[in-house]
Write a protein that holds these residues in place. Structure first.
Motif: not given
Length: 247
Positions: A1-28
């Motif tokens: 149902x949900x397929x996540x591949x290498x998701x990263x998020x770094x907010x503007x002005x932040x030194x660190x990633x809030x989410x870093x290269x995250x992989x996840x699969x969630x079934x129906x």
């Protein structure tokens, strides 16, 4: 149902990633728990999946639909129950739900019947015509939940759905969610109530510093970590006991 591949998020002005290269699969039809300390990246990940914010890199799809190509279809596919109340305090419960239902193109007697059935299921029908600002916290949580499922979403995102409610309200909310899941709704759930997560979720992932550090069925995770007796023990062993206050 949900397929996540290498998701990263770094907010503007932040030194660190809030989410870093995250992989996840969630079934129906899973009830999947995203667990982690304050600031671990749970709400950021859910915000990305709900198309509220854009990832810095990576991609995801829900039921085969991507944000880049199917933004409007994705929004029809999902329901969101935020941690904060998303209700108009001076409107009644029924008026709030009528408004939110109309945002999904629902109208007329079918919408009224759906609202009344959900209010009755969650013990709120006698209060349908009372203003929201007269409601207790648990009652507001239940109306918040109804607002997110009127359009019959295939995926429901829940951010701390039972925080600050009494035992009776929590029991009714969890029962309602289990009924939705049995009817086919995939549920993504975040909470700091680890005992609740242990009994409610079919699988969980523990996130820290924007990365998944373990995932699996709660009972399997407890068995994998010698000397742990419940999911809270596993959580503390993997994330530590240091305070995670942040502002």
């Amino acid at each position: 149902m949900i397929q996540i591949e290498q998701i990263s998020k770094k907010y503007k002005g932040s030194d660190n990633f809030s989410v870093s290269n995250l992989d996840l699969f969630i079934q129906e039809k899973e009830i999947f728990g995203l667990l982690g300390p304050n600031g671990a990246g749970k709400t950021t990940l859910i915000s990305i999946l709900c198309s509220l914010i854009k990832p810095t890199s990576g991609s995801f799809s829900i039921n085969g639909l991507t944000y880049q190509k199917h933004k409007n279809q994705l929004k029809q596919l999902i329901g969101i129950v935020p941690q904060e109340y998303a209700l108009y305090p001076t409107l009644t419960a029924f008026e709030n739900l009528k408004y939110f239902g109309s945002m999904y193109g629902l109208k007329g007697k079918s919408l009224d019947n759906k609202i009344n059935a959900a209010l009755e299921h969650l013990g709120l029908l006698p209060f349908a015509n009372k203003p929201i600002d007269t409601f207790s916290g648990g009652m507001k949580r239940r109306v918040n939940l109804i607002a997110s499922i009127l359009h019959d979403p295939k995926v429901l995102f829940l951010d701390e759905p039972t925080v600050g409610v009494d035992v009776q309200s929590k029991n009714v909310i969890i029962g309602f969610l289990q009924d939705l899941n049995k009817k086919g709704t995939t549920i993504i759930y975040t909470s700091h109530h680890l005992n609740e997560a242990e009994s409610f979720c079919t699988r969980v992932a523990i996130i820290d510093h924007g990365k998944i550090i373990t995932k699996g069925k709660p009972a399997e995770l407890i068995n994998e970590h010698h000397g742990t007796h419940n999911l809270e023990d596993v959580f503390l062993r993997l994330t530590g006991k240091a305070l995670r206050d942040h502002a």
